[in-house]
Motif scaffolding. Structure first.
Motif, PDB file in Angstrom:
ATOM      1  N   GLY A  28      49.168  44.426 -62.783  1.00 49.69           N
ATOM      2  CA  GLY A  28      50.358  44.903 -63.160  1.00 49.69           C
ATOM      3  C   GLY A  28      51.595  43.878 -62.868  1.00 49.69           C
ATOM      4  O   GLY A  28      51.283  42.781 -63.053  1.00 49.69           O
ATOM      5  N   THR A  29      52.457  44.478 -61.981  1.00 50.06           N
ATOM      6  CA  THR A  29      53.784  43.422 -61.982  1.00 50.06           C
ATOM      7  C   THR A  29      53.433  42.425 -60.647  1.00 50.06           C
ATOM      8  O   THR A  29      54.195  41.575 -60.650  1.00 50.06           O
ATOM      9  CB  THR A  29      54.830  44.454 -61.380  1.00 50.06           C
ATOM     10  N   GLN A  30      52.415  42.763 -59.926  1.00 45.64           N
ATOM     11  CA  GLN A  30      51.930  41.630 -58.816  1.00 45.64           C
ATOM     12  C   GLN A  30      50.760  40.838 -59.358  1.00 45.64           C
ATOM     13  O   GLN A  30      49.851  41.171 -59.431  1.00 45.64           O
ATOM     14  CB  GLN A  30      51.741  42.474 -57.712  1.00 45.64           C
ATOM     15  N   SER A  31      51.005  39.560 -59.575  1.00 49.93           N
ATOM     16  CA  SER A  31      50.003  38.649 -60.004  1.00 49.93           C
ATOM     17  C   SER A  31      48.983  38.207 -59.441  1.00 49.93           C
ATOM     18  O   SER A  31      48.065  37.699 -59.397  1.00 49.93           O
ATOM     19  CB  SER A  31      50.877  37.442 -60.705  1.00 49.93           C
ATOM     20  N   ASP A  78      49.705  53.623 -64.722  1.00 52.79           N
ATOM     21  CA  ASP A  78      49.581  52.937 -63.832  1.00 52.79           C
ATOM     22  C   ASP A  78      49.993  54.205 -62.609  1.00 52.79           C
ATOM     23  O   ASP A  78      49.922  55.412 -63.025  1.00 52.79           O
ATOM     24  CB  ASP A  78      50.450  51.680 -63.435  1.00 52.79           C
ATOM     25  N   LYS A 105      45.045  48.057 -55.718  1.00 54.08           N
ATOM     26  CA  LYS A 105      45.614  48.752 -57.013  1.00 54.08           C
ATOM     27  C   LYS A 105      44.864  50.081 -57.412  1.00 54.08           C
ATOM     28  O   LYS A 105      45.606  51.050 -57.677  1.00 54.08           O
ATOM     29  CB  LYS A 105      45.679  47.866 -58.157  1.00 54.08           C
ATOM     30  N   ASN A 128      47.220  47.524 -66.628  1.00 54.26           N
ATOM     31  CA  ASN A 128      48.116  47.640 -65.240  1.00 54.26           C
ATOM     32  C   ASN A 128      46.911  47.666 -64.010  1.00 54.26           C
ATOM     33  O   ASN A 128      47.381  47.539 -62.724  1.00 54.26           O
ATOM     34  CB  ASN A 128      48.892  48.639 -65.186  1.00 54.26           C
TER      35      ASN A 128
END
Length: 494
Positions: free
Chosen positions: A333-336, A306, A153, A328
């Motif tokens: 963020g959106t991927q745990s 992000d 990330k 983020n």
């Protein structure tokens, strides 16, 4: 220098595992299988963030963990308190004697941190006594999955920033103390320039940076008074947060304080924007600062950033010099999570030949690879061209054909003028560490250098180029034969 886990936690962490690792190990021991040797591989199946690459991280913590891998007396006391459903002890006392005397003796090979990795490539290969290999499954996944995710990330965010400094500001939103420290280290590997986390700075030697919060402004009756007071107390560290009440007015007041600093022979280092239309406000602020003669004063932006937002702000011409990224980044963020797994690929009695193993599934992507695996990376004219997954006993030759295991119609021969290197390197041999860990700064430099060897399309955020990772044909054929044998024996339709 990194502080080892043993000093951070002040106890060995052998119980950092799932219960079924211990119950399986107990079962192996009772069944007389403790002398068997095994090979496991740790890998992931899907590229995180639907991107084109992943950055390996977490190996240094793995090394610290394995150096102190043992069951303490208090660990064994706790295990002795566990019971079966009928109230009888879960483990026999003799099993505790076995664990107490057990000395870590595995061979560990791994891809060093900072390298770019891809799905199904083993990040770590573990060879050794079956019980030891089994006990390492959960801790190794725990120590590798999260930092690899966060390093990836961070690399994506730094790519979006196009060389601008990126600061990791995520402590307050991180998943606990461990999550915060791990994220700070991984973010630095991925390319971030500094962290706000002071403990991470102490433990890992990461540069620390920070400004002040809105509460500093709100303590005073007047925003101008707040800026002047801060400047008087910290004249060499003046970065003013300007959006507490009205951003444009805040910039004007920061400029007033900046002029006072100039009279004292000091500099206003920067202003920080933390809300609103960052593109518009940064352009407006830059014009105001330049008009007042503050050409060197940096504009720092934060506020739920992000890689996608940074990329869009860049496209809009935002005048932002430094990016502060928190939530983020440290939570991904959106991927745990990274979908890392740890699978058995070979087993034997000591001194005998290896029997290769494979896990089947109704889903093609979940079928594991057999063998003692190595990754060979090929390059041409300083650009990486493809990776080969091969078995070290079968080898790989210049005439080898590589097959996409998920699409066997995709096959490719190796280029005659390509150069190559094997990615997995020895870390432990016979339980002894043989690897000299690089500094965190060198790992960070590796990330930047390695990403530079891949074509730019791999680093796109939308529909990235798909890098080729092929399975050497002999190994692929063996995999197919094993699948056929198992399905035939189990009376599956082929």
């Amino acid at each position: 220098m990194d502080i080892p886990l043993s000093k951070l936690y002040r106890q060995p962490l052998a119980l950092l595992t799932d219960l079924y690792q211990l119950t399986m190990s107990y079962g192996y021991w009772k069944a007389g299988l403790d002398k068997k040797e095994a090979i496991f591989h740790l890998f992931f199946r899907k590229r995180p963030f639907q991107g084109g690459f992943t950055i390996a991280a977490g190996l240094e913590t793995v090394i610290d963990y394995l150096k102190d891998f043992r069951f303490s007396a208090s660990d064994l006391d706790y295990l002795s308190s566990l019971c079966n459903n009928d109230g009888t002890p879960l483990f026999e006392p003799q099993f505790f004697d076995y664990l107490a005397k057990m000395q870590f003796s595995c061979d560990i090979d791994a891809i060093p941190e900072g390298n770019v990795v891809f799905p199904y490539e083993p990040l770590i290969r573990v060879k050794g006594p079956l019980i030891q290999c089994q006990l390492l499954e959960s801790p190794l996944l725990n120590l590798v999955n999260f930092p690899t995710l966060i390093a990836t990330k961070a690399a994506r965010i730094c790519i979006a920033a196009h060389g601008d400094p990126v600061l990791e500001f995520g402590l307050r939103r991180a998943q606990g103390i461990d999550g915060a420290l791990t994220a700070s280290r991984a973010a630095y590997i991925g390319g971030c320039d500094a962290t706000s986390n002071v403990l991470a700075g102490k433990i890992y030697g990461i540069p620390v940076r920070g400004t002040h919060s809105h509460s500093w402004i709100m303590v005073f009756d007047d925003e101008q008074e707040a800026f002047h007071t801060y400047a008087r107390q910290l004249p060499n560290n003046c970065v003013f947060l300007v959006d507490t009440y009205n951003t444009v007015e805040g910039v004007k007041k920061a400029i007033e304080t900046g002029l006072w600093l100039k009279q004292q022979g000091k500099k206003m280092l920067g202003i920080r924007l933390d809300s609103g239309d960052l593109a518009y406000l940064s352009v407006k602020s830059r014009a105001m600062l330049d008009e007042a003669g503050f050409h060197d004063t940096k504009i720092i932006a934060s506020n739920e950033l992000d890689e996608t937002i940074i990329n869009e702000l860049k496209r809009q011409g935002a005048c932002i010099d430094i990016w502060g990224v928190g939530t983020n980044l440290v939570t991904a963020g959106t991927q745990s999570a990274l979908d890392g797994v740890y699978k058995l690929s070979a087993i034997r009695n000591p001194g005998e030949d290896w029997t290769y193993k494979i896990k089947l599934s109704e889903q093609l992507v979940k079928i594991s690879n057999p063998g003692i695996l190595q990754v060979r990376r090929f390059s041409f004219k300083n650009e990486y061209t493809m990776d080969a997954l091969y078995d070290i006993n079968m080898g790989i030759s210049p005439s080898s054909v590589l097959i996409d295991p998920l699409d066997p119609t995709r096959q490719r021969s190796l280029g005659k003028s390509w150069t190559a290197r094997d990615m997995l390197v020895p870390i432990f041999q016979g339980g002894q560490c043989v690897y000299q860990s690089p500094s965190l700064a060198n790992i960070r430099a590796t990330t930047k250098e390695e990403l530079g060897h891949f074509q730019s399309g791999l680093k796109r955020f939308i529909h990235p180029h798909e890098y080729i990772v092929g399975m050497e044909k002999t190994l692929y054929d063996l995999k197919l034969n094993l699948i056929s044998q198992i399905r035939s024996h189990a009376h599956f339709a082929v």
